[in-house]
Design a protein around this motif. Structure first.
Motif, PDB file in Angstrom:
ATOM      1  N   ASP A  56       0.834  -1.206   0.000  1.00  0.00           N
ATOM      2  CA  ASP A  56       0.000   0.000   0.000  1.00  0.00           C
ATOM      3  C   ASP A  56       0.867   1.254   0.000  1.00  0.00           C
ATOM      4  O   ASP A  56       0.575   2.229  -0.699  1.00  0.00           O
ATOM      5  CB  ASP A  56      -0.921   0.005   1.227  1.00  0.00           C
ATOM      6  CG  ASP A  56      -1.976  -1.091   1.161  1.00  0.00           C
ATOM      7  OD1 ASP A  56      -2.283  -1.533   0.037  1.00  0.00           O
ATOM      8  OD2 ASP A  56      -2.454  -1.508   2.225  1.00  0.00           O
ATOM      9  N   GLN A  57       1.941   1.214   0.770  1.00  0.00           N
ATOM     10  CA  GLN A  57       2.951   2.265   0.797  1.00  0.00           C
ATOM     11  C   GLN A  57       4.324   1.586   0.765  1.00  0.00           C
ATOM     12  O   GLN A  57       4.495   0.512   1.347  1.00  0.00           O
ATOM     13  CB  GLN A  57       2.834   3.123   2.064  1.00  0.00           C
ATOM     14  CG  GLN A  57       1.548   3.936   2.167  1.00  0.00           C
ATOM     15  CD  GLN A  57       1.501   5.055   1.136  1.00  0.00           C
ATOM     16  OE1 GLN A  57       2.543   5.558   0.706  1.00  0.00           O
ATOM     17  NE2 GLN A  57       0.296   5.441   0.730  1.00  0.00           N
ATOM     18  N   PRO A  58       5.293   2.167   0.053  1.00  0.00           N
ATOM     19  CA  PRO A  58       6.622   1.552   0.051  1.00  0.00           C
ATOM     20  C   PRO A  58       7.142   1.342   1.472  1.00  0.00           C
ATOM     21  O   PRO A  58       6.993   2.206   2.334  1.00  0.00           O
ATOM     22  CB  PRO A  58       7.484   2.576  -0.703  1.00  0.00           C
ATOM     23  CG  PRO A  58       6.523   3.293  -1.581  1.00  0.00           C
ATOM     24  CD  PRO A  58       5.239   3.383  -0.797  1.00  0.00           C
ATOM     25  N   ARG A  59       7.720   0.187   1.703  1.00  0.00           N
ATOM     26  CA  ARG A  59       8.307  -0.109   3.006  1.00  0.00           C
ATOM     27  C   ARG A  59       9.777   0.283   2.987  1.00  0.00           C
ATOM     28  O   ARG A  59      10.501  -0.010   2.036  1.00  0.00           O
ATOM     29  CB  ARG A  59       8.169  -1.600   3.326  1.00  0.00           C
ATOM     30  CG  ARG A  59       6.742  -2.082   3.441  1.00  0.00           C
ATOM     31  CD  ARG A  59       6.699  -3.587   3.725  1.00  0.00           C
ATOM     32  NE  ARG A  59       5.335  -4.094   3.716  1.00  0.00           N
ATOM     33  CZ  ARG A  59       5.003  -5.378   3.816  1.00  0.00           C
ATOM     34  NH1 ARG A  59       5.978  -6.294   3.937  1.00  0.00           N
ATOM     35  NH2 ARG A  59       3.741  -5.754   3.793  1.00  0.00           N
ATOM     36  N   MET A  60      10.218   0.906   4.050  1.00  0.00           N
ATOM     37  CA  MET A  60      11.622   1.266   4.164  1.00  0.00           C
ATOM     38  C   MET A  60      12.361   0.094   4.809  1.00  0.00           C
ATOM     39  O   MET A  60      12.057  -0.300   5.933  1.00  0.00           O
ATOM     40  CB  MET A  60      11.792   2.532   4.998  1.00  0.00           C
ATOM     41  CG  MET A  60      11.022   3.735   4.447  1.00  0.00           C
ATOM     42  SD  MET A  60      11.468   4.146   2.721  1.00  0.00           S
ATOM     43  CE  MET A  60      13.151   4.736   2.954  1.00  0.00           C
ATOM     44  N   ILE A  61      13.280  -0.494   4.058  1.00  0.00           N
ATOM     45  CA  ILE A  61      14.025  -1.641   4.579  1.00  0.00           C
ATOM     46  C   ILE A  61      15.492  -1.259   4.739  1.00  0.00           C
ATOM     47  O   ILE A  61      16.038  -0.486   3.941  1.00  0.00           O
ATOM     48  CB  ILE A  61      13.880  -2.886   3.680  1.00  0.00           C
ATOM     49  CG1 ILE A  61      14.427  -2.623   2.281  1.00  0.00           C
ATOM     50  CG2 ILE A  61      12.425  -3.309   3.591  1.00  0.00           C
ATOM     51  CD1 ILE A  61      14.462  -3.862   1.411  1.00  0.00           C
ATOM     52  N   PRO A  62      16.149  -1.756   5.783  1.00  0.00           N
ATOM     53  CA  PRO A  62      17.552  -1.394   6.009  1.00  0.00           C
ATOM     54  C   PRO A  62      18.470  -2.114   5.027  1.00  0.00           C
ATOM     55  O   PRO A  62      18.407  -3.330   4.872  1.00  0.00           O
ATOM     56  CB  PRO A  62      17.808  -1.857   7.445  1.00  0.00           C
ATOM     57  CG  PRO A  62      16.824  -2.964   7.667  1.00  0.00           C
ATOM     58  CD  PRO A  62      15.609  -2.619   6.841  1.00  0.00           C
ATOM     59  N   PRO A 107      13.526   2.400  -0.065  1.00  0.00           N
ATOM     60  CA  PRO A 107      12.117   2.042  -0.251  1.00  0.00           C
ATOM     61  C   PRO A 107      11.937   0.774  -1.080  1.00  0.00           C
ATOM     62  O   PRO A 107      12.548   0.606  -2.136  1.00  0.00           O
ATOM     63  CB  PRO A 107      11.544   3.256  -0.992  1.00  0.00           C
ATOM     64  CG  PRO A 107      12.714   3.836  -1.726  1.00  0.00           C
ATOM     65  CD  PRO A 107      13.912   3.583  -0.867  1.00  0.00           C
ATOM     66  N   ALA A 108      11.101  -0.133  -0.579  1.00  0.00           N
ATOM     67  CA  ALA A 108      10.699  -1.338  -1.313  1.00  0.00           C
ATOM     68  C   ALA A 108       9.222  -1.192  -1.674  1.00  0.00           C
ATOM     69  O   ALA A 108       8.374  -1.151  -0.777  1.00  0.00           O
ATOM     70  CB  ALA A 108      10.923  -2.587  -0.477  1.00  0.00           C
ATOM     71  N   PRO A 109       8.886  -1.098  -2.962  1.00  0.00           N
ATOM     72  CA  PRO A 109       7.499  -0.840  -3.351  1.00  0.00           C
ATOM     73  C   PRO A 109       6.593  -2.061  -3.306  1.00  0.00           C
ATOM     74  O   PRO A 109       5.373  -1.951  -3.388  1.00  0.00           O
ATOM     75  CB  PRO A 109       7.635  -0.326  -4.781  1.00  0.00           C
ATOM     76  CG  PRO A 109       8.859  -1.018  -5.296  1.00  0.00           C
ATOM     77  CD  PRO A 109       9.792  -1.121  -4.118  1.00  0.00           C
TER      78      PRO A 109
END
Length: 296
Positions: A176-182, A194-196
């Motif tokens: 739903d929203q890009p997830r910020m992954i380390p 960002p992972a879409p």
């Protein structure tokens, strides 16, 4: 002899299959040629000869021993990079160094160096050039030499045998929203990216997921991955895979295009490492193998 309609269709399909296979093989061959051309270009990864982190203040640059930044090639004294506490940087050319900044001869006055953009300021003297990069809080000089031994002694690339079954149509599950992954790099620095969404695919009856990250607007999906061949048949840290934007809920993962990261060819790159989600427990026997030439 008269052919029935069904027989005719079968013959068309039999003829079409080898044609598609030949087209695919040609497509991959052209991609590989372009890949080598990028690597061996004068400004490609093989031309790197140094990565030097700067200190705040004056940093004398050149190949002579008494420089704060001693280059592996080039003139004894190129000039001085002054780094301010706020990150601003200037370059003052040494007398008679014949140095240019972005193609313009550098005079006796300091010239501002831009970095962090798509095209940072480029300082050039003969075959040697350098520009500024920022990694976390560090600012450094990335140095190139068009006559570097890694470039002139490039050993070529080795691949697994081309296997069309590794061109996989994966399901695309958008977030739903890009997830910020380390994402951690080889320097040990970690930054969120960002992972879409995620690509979900099946191989040998098992289901796997891969997370891509985005490097910028309009850029392809960027997968940083490792698998059971890493460290033996392929480069130990990772391989990279790029994919076009998803269409109709599908994304094509062509592992025949899996490529080594720049760190496989030079110690002067700061490559990202795979997130834990992208460490596949299977052997991906497609794409580039470990580089057999000099990279350390």
């Amino acid at each position: 002899m008269r052919l029935t309609f069904a027989t005719g269709i079968a013959l068309v399909l039999l003829c079409a299959a080898p044609s598609r296979a030949a087209d695919y093989a040609q497509e991959i061959a052209e991609w590989r040629r372009a890949r080598v051309a990028r690597l061996t270009a004068p400004d490609g990864w093989l031309s790197l000869i140094g990565l030097h982190w700067l200190q705040v203040g004056d940093n004398a640059v050149g190949s002579a021993e008494d420089n704060a930044v001693r280059l592996a090639a080039g003139a004894p004294y190129l000039g001085t990079v002054r780094l301010a506490a706020d990150g601003q940087a200037t370059f003052r050319a040494a007398p008679a160094s014949r140095t240019e900044v972005d193609g313009v001869a550098a005079g006796e006055h300091p010239i501002e160096l831009h970095y962090g953009a798509a095209r940072p300021s480029l300082v050039t003297a003969g075959t040697v050039s350098f520009f500024l990069i920022k990694r976390g809080e560090k600012i450094g000089l990335r140095v190139r030499d068009t006559e570097s031994l890694r470039r002139t002694g490039f050993a070529g690339l080795d691949y697994f045998e081309l296997d069309p079954s590794w061109r996989i149509e994966a399901q695309w599950v958008a977030f739903d929203q890009p997830r910020m992954i380390p994402i951690t790099n080889v320097l040990g620095q970690t930054s969120p990216m960002p992972a879409p969404g995620k690509a979900v695919f099946t191989r040998d009856g098992r289901t796997f997921e891969l997370l891509p990250v985005l490097e910028g607007a309009g850029e392809p999906l960027f997968f940083i991955l490792a698998d059971a061949t890493s460290g033996t048949e392929t480069y130990e840290a990772s391989r990279f895979l790029y994919a076009e934007a998803p269409r109709d809920g599908k994304v094509i993962l062509d592992f025949n295009r899996a490529e080594n990261p720049p760190c496989a060819f030079t110690p002067f790159a700061t490559c990202p490492l795979p997130p834990k989600e992208n460490r596949l427990p299977i052997r991906v026997t497609a794409g580039e193998k470990v580089y057999r030439g000099e990279h350390r």
